[in-house]
Design a protein around this motif. Structure first.
Motif, short mmCIF file in Angstrom:
data_model
loop_
_atom_site.label_atom_id
_atom_site.label_comp_id
_atom_site.label_asym_id
_atom_site.label_seq_id
_atom_site.Cartn_x
_atom_site.Cartn_y
_atom_site.Cartn_z
N ALA A 66 0.83 -1.21 0.00
CA ALA A 66 0.00 0.00 0.00
C ALA A 66 0.86 1.26 0.00
O ALA A 66 0.55 2.24 -0.69
CB ALA A 66 -0.92 -0.01 1.22
N VAL A 67 1.94 1.23 0.76
CA VAL A 67 2.84 2.39 0.81
C VAL A 67 3.52 2.59 -0.54
O VAL A 67 3.63 3.72 -1.04
CB VAL A 67 3.90 2.19 1.92
N ALA A 68 3.98 1.50 -1.14
CA ALA A 68 4.68 1.59 -2.43
C ALA A 68 3.80 2.19 -3.52
O ALA A 68 4.29 2.85 -4.44
CB ALA A 68 5.17 0.21 -2.86
N ASP A 69 2.51 1.96 -3.42
CA ASP A 69 1.58 2.48 -4.43
C ASP A 69 1.32 3.97 -4.28
O ASP A 69 0.83 4.61 -5.21
CB ASP A 69 0.24 1.74 -4.35
N ARG A 70 1.65 4.53 -3.12
CA ARG A 70 1.17 5.88 -2.82
C ARG A 70 2.26 6.91 -2.55
O ARG A 70 1.94 8.07 -2.30
CB ARG A 70 0.20 5.83 -1.63
N ILE A 71 3.52 6.51 -2.56
CA ILE A 71 4.57 7.51 -2.34
C ILE A 71 5.63 7.38 -3.43
O ILE A 71 5.65 6.41 -4.20
CB ILE A 71 5.22 7.38 -0.94
N PRO A 208 -6.50 3.90 5.81
CA PRO A 208 -7.88 3.50 5.50
C PRO A 208 -7.97 2.35 4.51
O PRO A 208 -8.83 1.47 4.64
CB PRO A 208 -8.49 4.79 4.92
N SER A 209 -7.09 2.35 3.50
CA SER A 209 -7.15 1.27 2.50
C SER A 209 -6.77 -0.07 3.12
O SER A 209 -7.35 -1.11 2.77
CB SER A 209 -6.23 1.59 1.32
N ILE A 210 -5.81 -0.06 4.04
CA ILE A 210 -5.41 -1.31 4.71
C ILE A 210 -6.54 -1.81 5.61
O ILE A 210 -6.87 -3.00 5.62
CB ILE A 210 -4.12 -1.09 5.53
N LEU A 211 -7.14 -0.88 6.36
CA LEU A 211 -8.25 -1.26 7.25
C LEU A 211 -9.43 -1.79 6.45
O LEU A 211 -10.10 -2.75 6.86
CB LEU A 211 -8.67 -0.06 8.09
N GLU A 212 -9.68 -1.16 5.31
CA GLU A 212 -10.78 -1.62 4.45
C GLU A 212 -10.53 -3.04 3.96
O GLU A 212 -11.43 -3.88 3.91
CB GLU A 212 -10.92 -0.68 3.25
N PHE A 213 -9.26 -3.34 3.62
CA PHE A 213 -8.94 -4.69 3.17
C PHE A 213 -9.18 -5.71 4.28
O PHE A 213 -9.75 -6.78 4.05
CB PHE A 213 -7.48 -4.77 2.71
N PHE A 214 -8.74 -5.38 5.50
CA PHE A 214 -8.90 -6.33 6.60
C PHE A 214 -10.38 -6.53 6.95
O PHE A 214 -10.79 -7.63 7.31
CB PHE A 214 -8.13 -5.85 7.83
N ARG A 215 -11.18 -5.47 6.82
CA ARG A 215 -12.62 -5.62 7.06
C ARG A 215 -13.23 -6.56 6.02
O ARG A 215 -14.08 -7.39 6.34
CB ARG A 215 -13.31 -4.25 7.03
N TRP A 216 -12.77 -6.42 4.79
CA TRP A 216 -13.26 -7.30 3.73
C TRP A 216 -12.78 -8.74 3.96
O TRP A 216 -13.56 -9.69 3.86
CB TRP A 216 -12.76 -6.80 2.38
#
Length: 290
Positions: A66-71, A208-216
């Protein structure tokens, strides 16, 4: 096609950086196992070191992607390389100061592997940014050949180093590979994909994207099963292969166990490459048979 892509400096630097960095990773991985056993003579503690080399990928693998995609990828890669040099060299300094302890190996091993969770996805993400669509498959194949080739040659190369009696300098070579890898990364130039979202907003989206993945994933039985199976495979591979084999060889061949272990790792890597080459060929033949 291979000759065509290798004419490009960008691609040569990309492959060189990957191969050099992988060599350092292989040597450092061996050094952590060898030195932990030399310091403690404990199978349990050597196992703990092996686990610290695998555990970060289970803890931070998703976060790293997730970090690699956004920085900014180049900045991330260079920062990691420059941070890894003093961290790994601290073990050499402690060794010559007569202060090297098991917990130093434990902490540094965990930190270095944690960096890898962010470095590896960022490095892979660079490939499509420096290649055309037609070149991508070829360069990806070359990257696989380079990294797997180093996995074979690295342990074999380590046998010569072991004969000197200075296992600690596996870390010195590892630090040099990080510096060389950074040099080649500096030679790379690419344009990050354009986005309407500002860099600051991208960073805020990581959690938020990581938390969304874990919720899914929480509601997906298949995903939970996959994570559990992955953890078990990593654990048993760590115990049976990395530690179990090393301890068996050291108990039977006290003076040459480490060299035999390195040689077997080389043969294992060669076998993996051979299987990866043969299986697609057989699959194609079976698929084309009447």
């Amino acid at each position: 096609m291979y000759r065509h892509v290798l004419k490009k400096k960008q691609i040569r630097c990309y492959l060189a950086s990957a191969g050099i960095s992988q060599l350092g990773n292989v040597l450092a991985g061996l050094a952590f196992l060898f030195l932990s056993y030399e310091l403690t003579e404990s199978a349990g503690l050597t196992t703990v070191i092996a686990i610290t080399q695998a555990l970060p990928y289970l803890l931070f693998g998703l976060i790293g992607g997730a970090v690699a995609d956004r920085i900014d990828k180049k900045r991330l890669l260079l920062h990691i390389e420059f941070l890894r040099v003093p961290i790994i060299m601290s073990l050499v300094v402690l060794y010559y100061a007569g202060s090297l302890a098991f917990w130093h190996l434990l902490v540094v091993s965990f930190v270095i592997q944690s960096f890898g969770c962010f470095y590896n996805p960022a490095y892979r993400a660079v490939l499509p940014l420096i290649t055309t669509r037609d070149e991508r498959t070829t360069v990806n194949s070359l990257l696989d050949i380079v990294t797997r080739g180093v996995q074979v040659l690295g342990p074999v190369f380590s046998i010569g180093l072991l004969s000197t009696g200075y296992t600690i300098h596996f870390y010195t070579i590892d630090a040099l590979t990080y510096a060389l890898s950074a040099f080649f990364i500096i030679q790379l130039h690419w344009v990050e994909p354009s986005s309407r979202v500002s860099p600051g907003e991208k960073k805020l989206q990581i959690l938020p994207s990581i938390l969304e993945f874990f919720r899914w994933a929480k509601g997906e039985i298949k995903m939970r099963t996959l994570f559990t199976a992955t953890f078990l495979m990593v654990f048993f591979n760590t115990w049976v292969w990395q530690v179990g084999l090393l301890l068996m060889l050291l108990s039977n061949y006290p003076n040459q166990g480490e060299a035999f272990y390195s040689l077997l790792l080389g043969w294992y890597g060669a076998g993996v490459i051979l299987v990866n080459v043969v299986i697609p060929f057989l699959w194609k033949r079976l698929g084309s048979s009447p």
